[in-house]
Design an enzyme around this catalytic site. Structure first.
Site, PDB file in Angstrom:
ATOM      1  N   ASN A  48      32.121  47.585  43.171  1.00  0.00           N
ATOM      2  CA  ASN A  48      33.351  48.047  42.526  1.00  0.00           C
ATOM      3  C   ASN A  48      33.234  49.529  42.158  1.00  0.00           C
ATOM      4  O   ASN A  48      32.249  49.951  41.566  1.00  0.00           O
ATOM      5  CB  ASN A  48      33.577  47.193  41.263  1.00  0.00           C
ATOM      6  CG  ASN A  48      34.913  47.472  40.598  1.00  0.00           C
ATOM      7  OD1 ASN A  48      35.199  48.608  40.221  1.00  0.00           O
ATOM      8  ND2 ASN A  48      35.725  46.448  40.446  1.00  0.00           N
ATOM      9  N   HIS A  59      37.660  47.192  44.566  1.00  0.00           N
ATOM     10  CA  HIS A  59      36.820  46.123  44.040  1.00  0.00           C
ATOM     11  C   HIS A  59      35.573  46.040  44.936  1.00  0.00           C
ATOM     12  O   HIS A  59      35.537  46.639  46.017  1.00  0.00           O
ATOM     13  CB  HIS A  59      37.595  44.803  44.062  1.00  0.00           C
ATOM     14  CG  HIS A  59      38.500  44.598  42.876  1.00  0.00           C
ATOM     15  ND1 HIS A  59      39.084  43.394  42.582  1.00  0.00           N
ATOM     16  CD2 HIS A  59      38.890  45.458  41.902  1.00  0.00           C
ATOM     17  CE1 HIS A  59      39.810  43.517  41.474  1.00  0.00           C
ATOM     18  NE2 HIS A  59      39.719  44.756  41.049  1.00  0.00           N
ATOM     19  N   GLU A  61      34.378  43.700  46.836  1.00  0.00           N
ATOM     20  CA  GLU A  61      34.608  43.129  48.161  1.00  0.00           C
ATOM     21  C   GLU A  61      35.352  44.130  49.055  1.00  0.00           C
ATOM     22  O   GLU A  61      35.061  44.240  50.251  1.00  0.00           O
ATOM     23  CB  GLU A  61      35.420  41.828  48.039  1.00  0.00           C
ATOM     24  CG  GLU A  61      34.732  40.723  47.230  1.00  0.00           C
ATOM     25  CD  GLU A  61      35.057  40.789  45.740  1.00  0.00           C
ATOM     26  OE1 GLU A  61      35.294  41.899  45.204  1.00  0.00           O
ATOM     27  OE2 GLU A  61      35.070  39.716  45.113  1.00  0.00           O
ATOM     28  N   SER A  86      33.433  35.506  41.430  1.00  0.00           N
ATOM     29  CA  SER A  86      34.558  34.815  42.072  1.00  0.00           C
ATOM     30  C   SER A  86      35.654  35.823  42.436  1.00  0.00           C
ATOM     31  O   SER A  86      36.116  36.572  41.585  1.00  0.00           O
ATOM     32  CB  SER A  86      35.096  33.764  41.094  1.00  0.00           C
ATOM     33  OG  SER A  86      36.095  32.979  41.693  1.00  0.00           O
ATOM     34  N   CYS A  88      38.955  37.885  43.149  1.00  0.00           N
ATOM     35  CA  CYS A  88      40.334  37.934  42.642  1.00  0.00           C
ATOM     36  C   CYS A  88      41.320  37.721  43.789  1.00  0.00           C
ATOM     37  O   CYS A  88      40.936  37.623  44.958  1.00  0.00           O
ATOM     38  CB  CYS A  88      40.589  39.286  41.977  1.00  0.00           C
ATOM     39  SG  CYS A  88      40.985  40.608  43.147  1.00  0.00           S
ATOM     40  N   CYS A  91      41.101  40.468  46.666  1.00  0.00           N
ATOM     41  CA  CYS A  91      39.933  40.342  47.548  1.00  0.00           C
ATOM     42  C   CYS A  91      39.988  39.038  48.340  1.00  0.00           C
ATOM     43  O   CYS A  91      39.602  38.992  49.516  1.00  0.00           O
ATOM     44  CB  CYS A  91      38.658  40.451  46.720  1.00  0.00           C
ATOM     45  SG  CYS A  91      38.530  42.053  45.889  1.00  0.00           S
ATOM     46  N   ASP A 151      40.509  46.138  35.198  1.00  0.00           N
ATOM     47  CA  ASP A 151      40.109  45.776  36.559  1.00  0.00           C
ATOM     48  C   ASP A 151      40.825  44.529  37.058  1.00  0.00           C
ATOM     49  O   ASP A 151      41.041  44.375  38.260  1.00  0.00           O
ATOM     50  CB  ASP A 151      38.588  45.546  36.607  1.00  0.00           C
ATOM     51  CG  ASP A 151      38.056  45.607  38.028  1.00  0.00           C
ATOM     52  OD1 ASP A 151      38.264  46.643  38.681  1.00  0.00           O
ATOM     53  OD2 ASP A 151      37.465  44.615  38.495  1.00  0.00           O
TER      54      ASP A 151
END
Lengths: 154, 154
Positions: A48, A59, A61, A86, A88, A91, A151
């Site tokens: 991130n 982010h 990912e 996990s 979002c 992503c 975020d």
């Protein structure tokens, strides 16, 4: 790959994702890391960079996808994405866009992303309950709650 | 805003999104544009930069979100997003992440994105069936089918 080898491989690559998260933390950012793995090798790694790049979209990912480069759709069809937290909705949507078939998640206690949607759309989702990932996020959320809320759009 | 003013406003801002798409086309890129509007003013504009930036994540909507800057979650809660094409899963996920309440779509004949998911999650989705948006995408998809497939992970 048999179950034992797969578990060993998952542990190895989650450690690489965690190193990315840790680097983000050390940079003063949101400590979430990700690696993309294809044929047993990392093809993209990122973390991130909301703070570092003043970004609304980087982010962990997304940063790893960008690091992987511009690729044809077929490239992603045997990629596994390892992320410390996990994913979002943004992503997860990127995972669905590119048809990434497998996602390994460090933890979802700090934040529950769109795991159900991913599974519903046929993505193979594994959750590791990684203690280091949990501890790092806990520390970050305690130290910088405003940054964390920003975020996730809260 | 009454219905007539809303329609006039939607037409105006879709034209701005189309100008972004047209700019992308002229640059040799994927011709999809987007503007984010808050309190009657554009707060961010962008277009797909897959080609221009060699990017896997800069769809039009993502580029506009990035152009809008890093903002607290509350900022997005009265934003309307105008996009020339039905938003893919990644861009729809970004809309959900930030809680953008309204999305106006130029067209969905060339590509049907995650409109159903957005509506299911409470986003107010409007579709304009804009002839210019349709014609530009048709031309692009005919001239550069490989680039289009790459953009949607096919």
């Amino acid at each position: 790959m048999d179950t034992k080898n797969r578990e060993s491989s998952d542990t190895h690559f989650m450690r690489k994702a965690f190193e990315q998260a840790r680097q983000g933390f050390d940079e003063g950012g949101v400590p979430i890391g990700c690696v993309l793995v294809k044929a047993g090798a990392i093809v993209g790694a990122g973390h991130n960079r909301r703070v570092q790049r003043d970004s609304a979209i980087l982010h962990g990912e997304m940063d790893a996808l960008e690091a992987t480069g511009r690729r044809p759709g077929a490239f992603y069809k045997d990629v596994t994405l390892y992320t410390t937290l996990s994913p979002c909705s943004m992503c997860s949507g990127a995972i669905l866009l590119y048809g990434i078939p497998r996602v390994v998640i460090g933890e979802n206690r700090s934040f529950m992303g769109e795991e159900a949607l991913l599974a519903e759309r046929g993505v193979d989702v594994s959750l590791l309950h990684d203690a280091d990932c949990i501890a790092l996020m806990r520390r970050f959320m305690h130290e910088k709650p405003e940054l964390w809320n920003e975020d996730i759009g809260v």
